[in-house]
Scaffold this motif. Structure first.
Motif, PDB file in Angstrom:
ATOM      1  N   GLY B  63       0.809  -1.223   0.000  1.00  0.00           N
ATOM      2  CA  GLY B  63       0.000   0.000   0.000  1.00  0.00           C
ATOM      3  C   GLY B  63       0.834   1.260   0.000  1.00  0.00           C
ATOM      4  O   GLY B  63       0.389   2.315   0.452  1.00  0.00           O
ATOM      5  N   ARG B  64       2.069   1.163  -0.525  1.00  0.00           N
ATOM      6  CA  ARG B  64       2.986   2.311  -0.452  1.00  0.00           C
ATOM      7  C   ARG B  64       3.561   2.690  -1.812  1.00  0.00           C
ATOM      8  O   ARG B  64       4.674   3.217  -1.894  1.00  0.00           O
ATOM      9  CB  ARG B  64       4.136   1.998   0.497  1.00  0.00           C
ATOM     10  N   LEU B  65       2.840   2.385  -2.888  1.00  0.00           N
ATOM     11  CA  LEU B  65       3.258   2.818  -4.229  1.00  0.00           C
ATOM     12  C   LEU B  65       2.362   3.974  -4.652  1.00  0.00           C
ATOM     13  O   LEU B  65       1.131   3.863  -4.614  1.00  0.00           O
ATOM     14  CB  LEU B  65       3.127   1.675  -5.239  1.00  0.00           C
ATOM     15  N   ILE B  66       2.972   5.092  -5.029  1.00  0.00           N
ATOM     16  CA  ILE B  66       2.191   6.235  -5.501  1.00  0.00           C
ATOM     17  C   ILE B  66       2.622   6.577  -6.925  1.00  0.00           C
ATOM     18  O   ILE B  66       3.794   6.451  -7.276  1.00  0.00           O
ATOM     19  CB  ILE B  66       2.314   7.452  -4.552  1.00  0.00           C
ATOM     20  N   GLY B  67       1.661   6.971  -7.745  1.00  0.00           N
ATOM     21  CA  GLY B  67       1.916   7.225  -9.166  1.00  0.00           C
ATOM     22  C   GLY B  67       1.917   8.710  -9.461  1.00  0.00           C
ATOM     23  O   GLY B  67       1.064   9.454  -8.971  1.00  0.00           O
ATOM     24  N   HIS B  68       2.890   9.129 -10.281  1.00  0.00           N
ATOM     25  CA  HIS B  68       3.041  10.554 -10.605  1.00  0.00           C
ATOM     26  C   HIS B  68       3.021  10.703 -12.121  1.00  0.00           C
ATOM     27  O   HIS B  68       3.955  10.274 -12.804  1.00  0.00           O
ATOM     28  CB  HIS B  68       4.373  11.031 -10.031  1.00  0.00           C
ATOM     29  N   GLY B  69       1.961  11.284 -12.668  1.00  0.00           N
ATOM     30  CA  GLY B  69       1.842  11.470 -14.112  1.00  0.00           C
ATOM     31  C   GLY B  69       2.513  12.755 -14.556  1.00  0.00           C
ATOM     32  O   GLY B  69       2.579  13.731 -13.803  1.00  0.00           O
ATOM     33  N   VAL B  70       3.011  12.741 -15.790  1.00  0.00           N
ATOM     34  CA  VAL B  70       3.741  13.894 -16.318  1.00  0.00           C
ATOM     35  C   VAL B  70       3.082  14.452 -17.575  1.00  0.00           C
ATOM     36  O   VAL B  70       3.056  15.656 -17.789  1.00  0.00           O
ATOM     37  CB  VAL B  70       5.205  13.494 -16.646  1.00  0.00           C
ATOM     38  N   PHE B  71       2.499  13.587 -18.402  1.00  0.00           N
ATOM     39  CA  PHE B  71       2.204  13.974 -19.785  1.00  0.00           C
ATOM     40  C   PHE B  71       0.727  14.191 -20.110  1.00  0.00           C
ATOM     41  O   PHE B  71       0.366  14.243 -21.272  1.00  0.00           O
ATOM     42  CB  PHE B  71       2.765  12.906 -20.733  1.00  0.00           C
ATOM     43  N   PHE B  72      -0.138  14.303 -19.113  1.00  0.00           N
ATOM     44  CA  PHE B  72      -1.574  14.379 -19.418  1.00  0.00           C
ATOM     45  C   PHE B  72      -1.981  15.735 -19.992  1.00  0.00           C
ATOM     46  O   PHE B  72      -2.926  15.825 -20.766  1.00  0.00           O
ATOM     47  CB  PHE B  72      -2.379  14.078 -18.151  1.00  0.00           C
TER      48      PHE B  72
END
Lengths: 18, 377
Positions: B63-72
């Motif tokens: 429960g400790r993975l976070i996602g960071h988007g760049v290109f939206f």
């Protein structure tokens, strides 16, 4: 967070080719 | 499974040999409490290597993975097939990895082609608010987890800097979203607009801060005003002392904080000395985070769960905003001189509108030109 040794080993091997 | 700390010390870790080499000793010592992954940098890849997959899944299952988007390109005026595809890819990646949350950036990309150009701010208008709120709900619909937005480092004018926190708050309300407070981005604004920290931080809704970023950057001399240096958020250097001081001041003010993330890009981590400095920066961050955990409730008061109502209306767009963005991108990328940029801007569709081009600070317009041209190459 303590990672399983298998995961650490896999990352180390992966790093060698990445 | 270990219980996650109330606030996790984390690193931004992508499939990059230099980043991984810098992070590996910290992983081995069990000190990396969460992992942030820029998931859309790998959308083009046919397959994530098995060993990297194992690392991601170890954090996801805890429960400790976070996602960071760049290109939206959250705030571009037109809804594009590429954005639709980005959401489909996100839906797929979120079904594979259990993210604790997903984040994106404020702004729109310059350049005619999606995935190229630089993200720049847009006016805090009703049209921008409608588009941003709609797209944040679409991101939540795709990832089925909390959604957040990062404050931008760049601004054209002081008034825009002062209103950024309030506009982020309005954008995030319908999706019950949170803020990633990037303290190096804040540092850029404190320096570039000569605003005191206490004055600016009071204008941010700090109860919405679930994640903090710290990173390094670089200085650029202004050709227009030679005595002036512009702070840019290039992520290629170690974290400056000033940003650690901002972290110390800000940590106790964020009651719903869950992650503090150290970011640095691979090109800045090619030497052994730079990797050791990265590890030292992580230790310094850890030392500031750990005392903040004492006395906090077991979990944040706000889990930022999105409403997840079915989306039946077509994606929001604004033709006028799109035309203005295209015109601005063209001016920034093609004008031959600063004087030509000024002349064309004041004769453009942006003049006399919410863009407030008449009040843009010259040294920041000069910086916008430099950024747009860098990413056009």
């Amino acid at each position: 967070m303590k990672l399983p040794k298998a995961v650490l080993g896999a990352v180390l091997v992966g790093l060698a080719v990445q | 499974m270990e219980t996650a700390p109330r606030i996790c010390s984390a690193v931004a870790c992508n499939l990059d040999a230099d980043i991984l080499a810098a992070v590996y000793p910290l992983l081995e010592e069990g000190r990396v409490e969460a992992l942030e992954w820029a998931f859309d940098a790998l959308y083009w890849a046919e397959q994530v290597p098995e060993w990297f997959e194992a690392l991601l899944q170890a954090y996801a299952q805890a429960g400790r993975l976070i996602g960071h988007g760049v290109f939206f390109s959250l705030l571009s005026g037109r809804w594009t097939p590429e954005q639709q595809q980005w959401l489909q890819d996100l839906r797929q990646v979120a079904s594979r990895y259990q993210f604790d949350h997903i984040t994106e950036h404020f702004g729109f990309f310059t350049g005619q082609n999606f995935h190229h150009g630089a993200p720049l701010p847009i006016p805090y208008s009703a049209a921008a608010l409608r588009i941003g709120q709609d797209r944040l709900l679409r991101i939540a619909d795709a990832c089925r987890c909390p959604v957040g937005l990062e404050n931008l480092a760049f601004a054209y004018a002081l008034d825009e800097v002062r209103r950024h926190g309030e506009f982020l708050d309005q954008l995030l309300q319908p999706v019950n979203g949170f803020i990633i407070l990037d303290l190096h981005n804040l540092y850029c604004q404190l320096h570039n607009f000569e605003v005191p920290y206490e004055e600016l931080i009071a204008l941010y809704p700090l109860d919405r801060v679930r994640e903090i970023h710290i990173s390094g950057g670089s200085w650029e001399d202004s050709a227009l005003t030679p005595a002036r240096r512009i702070r840019r958020d290039t992520h290629d250097e170690a974290v400056p002392d000033e940003v650690f001081e901002l972290l110390r001041l800000t940590l106790p003010r964020c009651p719903n904080l869950k992650y503090v993330v150290l970011e640095q890009l691979g090109p800045g981590l090619r030497t052994e000395a730079s990797r050791l400095r990265f590890q030292a920066d992580f230790g310094r961050m850890e030392a500031l985070v750990q005392p903040q955990r004492a006395g906090l409730a077991a979990g944040p008061g706000n889990a930022f769960r999105p409403p997840l109502a079915p989306l039946t209306a077509p994606a929001a767009e604004d033709g006028q905003l799109h035309a203005q963005q295209r015109q601005l991108s063209d001016i920034l990328e093609t004008a031959g001189s600063y004087e030509e940029v000024q002349r064309r801007l004041h004769a453009s569709a942006l003049a006399g509108t919410d863009w407030r081009v008449e009040s843009w600070a010259p040294h920041m317009l000069e910086t916008a030109v430099n950024i747009a041209r860098k990413w056009k190459q």
